[in-house]
Design a protein around this motif. Sequence first.
Motif, mmCIF file in Angstrom:
data_model
loop_
_atom_site.group_PDB
_atom_site.id
_atom_site.type_symbol
_atom_site.label_atom_id
_atom_site.label_comp_id
_atom_site.label_asym_id
_atom_site.label_seq_id
_atom_site.Cartn_x
_atom_site.Cartn_y
_atom_site.Cartn_z
ATOM 1 N N VAL A 23 94.940 17.350 13.524
ATOM 2 C CA VAL A 23 94.223 16.087 13.655
ATOM 3 C C VAL A 23 92.851 16.238 13.001
ATOM 4 C CG1 VAL A 23 93.234 14.392 15.257
ATOM 5 C CG2 VAL A 23 95.382 15.526 15.828
ATOM 6 N N LEU A 24 92.532 15.311 12.105
ATOM 7 C CA LEU A 24 91.208 15.310 11.494
ATOM 8 C C LEU A 24 90.410 14.174 12.132
ATOM 9 C CD1 LEU A 24 92.316 15.701 7.755
ATOM 10 C CD2 LEU A 24 91.667 17.510 9.365
ATOM 11 N N VAL A 25 89.302 14.529 12.757
ATOM 12 C CA VAL A 25 88.487 13.520 13.426
ATOM 13 C C VAL A 25 87.407 13.062 12.455
ATOM 14 C CG1 VAL A 25 87.106 12.978 15.460
ATOM 15 C CG2 VAL A 25 88.909 14.711 15.598
ATOM 16 N N MET A 26 87.299 11.738 12.307
ATOM 17 C CA MET A 26 86.347 11.195 11.336
ATOM 18 C C MET A 26 85.229 10.435 12.018
ATOM 19 S SD MET A 26 88.840 9.983 8.223
ATOM 20 C CE MET A 26 87.484 9.807 7.058
ATOM 21 N N SER A 27 84.127 10.331 11.290
ATOM 22 C CA SER A 27 82.962 9.622 11.808
ATOM 23 C C SER A 27 82.466 8.627 10.758
ATOM 24 C CB SER A 27 81.886 10.644 12.146
ATOM 25 O OG SER A 27 80.625 10.048 12.118
ATOM 26 N N THR A 28 81.646 7.664 11.218
ATOM 27 C CA THR A 28 81.274 6.553 10.321
ATOM 28 C C THR A 28 80.023 6.810 9.508
ATOM 29 O OG1 THR A 28 80.168 5.616 12.227
ATOM 30 C CG2 THR A 28 82.287 4.679 11.634
ATOM 31 N N SER A 29 79.797 5.908 8.614
ATOM 32 C CA SER A 29 78.633 5.670 7.743
ATOM 33 C C SER A 29 77.917 6.913 7.243
ATOM 34 C CB SER A 29 77.637 4.710 8.406
ATOM 35 O OG SER A 29 77.345 5.104 9.732
ATOM 36 N N PRO A 30 78.287 7.456 6.141
ATOM 37 C CA PRO A 30 79.561 7.168 5.483
ATOM 38 C C PRO A 30 80.688 7.951 6.159
ATOM 39 C CG PRO A 30 78.360 8.807 4.224
ATOM 40 C CD PRO A 30 77.497 8.456 5.401
ATOM 41 N N GLY A 31 81.922 7.506 5.917
ATOM 42 C CA GLY A 31 83.073 8.153 6.535
ATOM 43 C C GLY A 31 83.134 9.626 6.136
ATOM 44 N N ARG A 32 83.321 10.475 7.118
ATOM 45 C CA ARG A 32 83.473 11.909 6.807
ATOM 46 C C ARG A 32 84.275 12.578 7.911
ATOM 47 N NH1 ARG A 32 78.721 10.715 9.066
ATOM 48 N NH2 ARG A 32 77.905 12.160 10.626
ATOM 49 N N ILE A 33 84.829 13.740 7.580
ATOM 50 C CA ILE A 33 85.609 14.487 8.566
ATOM 51 C C ILE A 33 84.660 15.420 9.300
ATOM 52 C CG2 ILE A 33 87.451 16.176 8.864
ATOM 53 C CD1 ILE A 33 88.682 14.967 6.275
ATOM 54 N N ILE A 34 84.639 15.302 10.629
ATOM 55 C CA ILE A 34 83.680 16.132 11.353
ATOM 56 C C ILE A 34 84.352 17.217 12.180
ATOM 57 C CG2 ILE A 34 81.805 14.452 11.468
ATOM 58 C CD1 ILE A 34 82.879 13.808 14.309
ATOM 59 N N GLU A 35 85.655 17.123 12.337
ATOM 60 C CA GLU A 35 86.299 18.147 13.157
ATOM 61 C C GLU A 35 87.773 18.229 12.781
ATOM 62 O OE1 GLU A 35 84.519 19.582 16.208
ATOM 63 O OE2 GLU A 35 86.080 21.091 15.865
ATOM 64 N N GLU A 36 88.302 19.438 12.845
ATOM 65 C CA GLU A 36 89.715 19.627 12.552
ATOM 66 C C GLU A 36 90.331 20.315 13.758
ATOM 67 O OE1 GLU A 36 90.510 21.819 8.941
ATOM 68 O OE2 GLU A 36 92.342 22.576 9.851
ATOM 69 N N ILE A 37 91.393 19.739 14.290
ATOM 70 C CA ILE A 37 92.007 20.308 15.495
ATOM 71 C C ILE A 37 93.475 20.588 15.217
ATOM 72 C CG2 ILE A 37 92.509 19.931 17.931
ATOM 73 C CD1 ILE A 37 90.214 17.827 17.864
ATOM 74 N N LYS A 38 93.869 21.830 15.351
ATOM 75 C CA LYS A 38 95.286 22.189 15.199
ATOM 76 C C LYS A 38 95.981 21.898 16.523
ATOM 77 C CE LYS A 38 96.762 25.427 11.820
ATOM 78 N NZ LYS A 38 95.860 25.167 10.706
ATOM 79 N N ILE A 39 97.098 21.188 16.456
ATOM 80 C CA ILE A 39 97.817 20.868 17.689
ATOM 81 C C ILE A 39 98.997 21.826 17.807
ATOM 82 C CG2 ILE A 39 98.997 19.075 19.016
ATOM 83 C CD1 ILE A 39 96.130 18.316 18.371
ATOM 84 N N ASP A 40 98.904 22.679 18.762
ATOM 85 C CA ASP A 40 99.931 23.706 18.900
ATOM 86 C C ASP A 40 100.786 23.400 20.129
ATOM 87 O OD1 ASP A 40 101.295 25.880 18.169
ATOM 88 O OD2 ASP A 40 99.836 27.362 18.847
ATOM 89 N N LEU A 41 101.628 22.378 19.993
ATOM 90 C CA LEU A 41 102.520 21.999 21.110
ATOM 91 C C LEU A 41 103.953 22.074 20.602
ATOM 92 C CD1 LEU A 41 100.721 18.798 22.484
ATOM 93 C CD2 LEU A 41 100.685 21.089 23.479
ATOM 94 N N PRO A 42 104.904 22.434 21.473
ATOM 95 C CA PRO A 42 106.298 22.498 21.032
ATOM 96 C C PRO A 42 106.824 21.113 20.645
ATOM 97 C CG PRO A 42 106.141 22.829 23.407
ATOM 98 C CD PRO A 42 104.752 22.823 22.885
ATOM 99 N N ARG A 43 107.843 21.102 19.765
ATOM 100 C CA ARG A 43 108.478 19.844 19.350
ATOM 101 C C ARG A 43 109.944 19.892 19.729
ATOM 102 N NH1 ARG A 43 105.498 16.707 15.804
ATOM 103 N NH2 ARG A 43 103.809 17.717 14.663
ATOM 104 N N PRO A 44 110.601 18.736 19.910
ATOM 105 C CA PRO A 44 109.985 17.413 19.978
ATOM 106 C C PRO A 44 109.136 17.250 21.227
ATOM 107 C CG PRO A 44 112.316 17.293 20.514
ATOM 108 C CD PRO A 44 112.051 18.693 20.082
ATOM 109 N N ARG A 45 108.107 16.497 21.082
ATOM 110 C CA ARG A 45 107.177 16.320 22.210
ATOM 111 C C ARG A 45 107.684 15.216 23.131
ATOM 112 N NH1 ARG A 45 102.118 17.267 18.094
ATOM 113 N NH2 ARG A 45 102.634 19.443 17.754
ATOM 114 N N PRO A 46 107.405 15.333 24.417
ATOM 115 C CA PRO A 46 107.989 14.385 25.394
ATOM 116 C C PRO A 46 107.295 13.019 25.370
ATOM 117 C CG PRO A 46 106.516 15.877 26.492
ATOM 118 C CD PRO A 46 106.552 16.326 25.058
ATOM 119 N N ALA A 47 107.975 12.059 26.028
ATOM 120 C CA ALA A 47 107.413 10.708 26.118
ATOM 121 C C ALA A 47 106.088 10.757 26.876
ATOM 122 C CB ALA A 47 108.392 9.772 26.816
ATOM 123 N N HIS A 48 106.098 11.515 27.968
ATOM 124 C CA HIS A 48 104.894 11.598 28.784
ATOM 125 C C HIS A 48 104.168 12.884 28.440
ATOM 126 C CE1 HIS A 48 102.109 11.416 31.984
ATOM 127 N NE2 HIS A 48 102.662 12.390 32.684
#
Lengths: 275, 274
Positions: free
Chosen positions: B223-248
């Motif tokens: 996940v790349l988290v972005m921020s405004t004016s001007p748009g830029r990427i401020i954080e990168e988060i690796k999601i390490d969860l098993p797949r397929p991921r559940p509904a809940h």
Amino acid sequence: MSEQALSTPQTERSPLWYRLDRLRSSFAGSAVLGLLAIAALLGLWEWLATLYNVPLWLVPKPSNFLGRLVSDWQMIGGHAIATSITIVEGFALGVLIAVPLALAIAAIPALERGLYPVIVFLNIMPKTVIGPILIVWFGIGPLVAALIVFLMCFFPILVDAMSGFKAVDKRLFYISRTMGANEWQSFWKFRLPAAMPHIFSGMKIGVVKAVEGVIVAEFIASNRGLGFMVMQASAFMDISLMFAGLVAAAIVALFFNGAMSVAERVLMPWSRAGH
Amino acid sequence: MNQVSMTSALSTGQTSVAGASITAQAITKTYGEGPAAFHALGPIDLDIKPGEFVSLIGPSGCGKSTTLLLASGLEPLSSGTLEVDGKPLTRPLSEVGIVFQDHLLLDFRTALDNVMLQQEIRGLDKAVIRERADMLFDRLGLKGAQKKYPRQLSGGMRQRVSIARALVHDPSMLLMDEPFGALDAITRTQIRHDLEMLWLETRKTVLFITHSIEEAVGLSDRVLVMSTSPGRIIEEIKIDLPRPRPAHLGEYPEFSAYAEKIYSIFAKLGVYKF
């Protein structure tokens, strides 16, 4: 009485009323009811005119002018066809010029700024005023009537087509470009069909204006057509022919409106698909 | 060069990685010129690997959609370099499927004809694409919807048709701009799962734009988290969860941790005013 009718549940209505209700809701049924109503009205007219002995030169009886429609069908039919051709010519010219122009105006903003005042001026001007000028240029004839019809139906088509082309979502262009569509494909496959409902509503208004305008145009500027025929009948005080012309003009109008509905159904089947 | 040809060879097959890579360095986008110019984005860097599922998340106006339009070549860069599969991008990418928040289906075509538009315009083999379309209709829960017009379908179904249209030509990249934003929560959860299952099978590179933390964490590898004016990427988060991921997603304690992290970034940015 009304209280009783209200308290009676739907299912217990008499079979006759039930059947009439069914009849009313079906298309064929509404046509039959409409014809019956017209027949009743004409019957009343015939009866009153006979009863009070209204002179023919003042108000003709339905049997007089409907009779003329039958006895003079060749002459009236010829004028009706001339009128129809004038409508088709003027309307087709309107569509052929208005739709591409609308596309150009929607695509080029400078064109819109430049042309819009001219378009608004021409639209607001009463179109029949131009008749005498056209007569000077082209002489009295169906051409002038067709040009007036063109002017009358041109603007509603142009305005609606413009808003149709403008309303196409920009993201649809993005999608068409990722598909690698060229300009031609993007026009035929995306823009034109997407703008079609708008163009059609413009064309529907245009047809109404055309069938309205054609008669006036023929009054002032033609030597053929139903408008011309009615003017001539007026000069001879032939009032039953004038009424016959009125009925014929209504039939022509009905025909063109019906043709538009059919064209809409054929060209845009999606707009009719139910849920 | 060698790797390029390998990737494109794989993209037509059924192998595990069929996606394209996106590499961007210091790309920016400025709309307009002179004093009225609006600096919408960047400079930002992107390094998206073949077959990776990457989400861009951030408040409105942070340049998420602009990033997507630049990455697909639909809008030109103002500066920086952008390469797809190692080649500089000079015109709109065509090995791509794109889904927006609105389905953008053509009212005048049936669901199937909307999907088959890809075949018509690209001049692909009709029988092959028709077969793929039917497969996608099955997989996306659209069985029997082929002959329906868009207005005869529900919002969720329309968006599914839109996804089928974006995938039917077997592109190497899928770009999605808030594709589930207009759907109700139940439909969103279901369609999220269906998309994940489809992605697990085909492994296309996905660039996914969303406002929803749940969607971002529920679907992405990163996940790349972005921020405004001007748009830029401020954080990168690796999601390490098993797949397929559940509904809940609350089933995973890690999910809450990821969500918490994004919330705290938003809080720092002042996205929420509580």
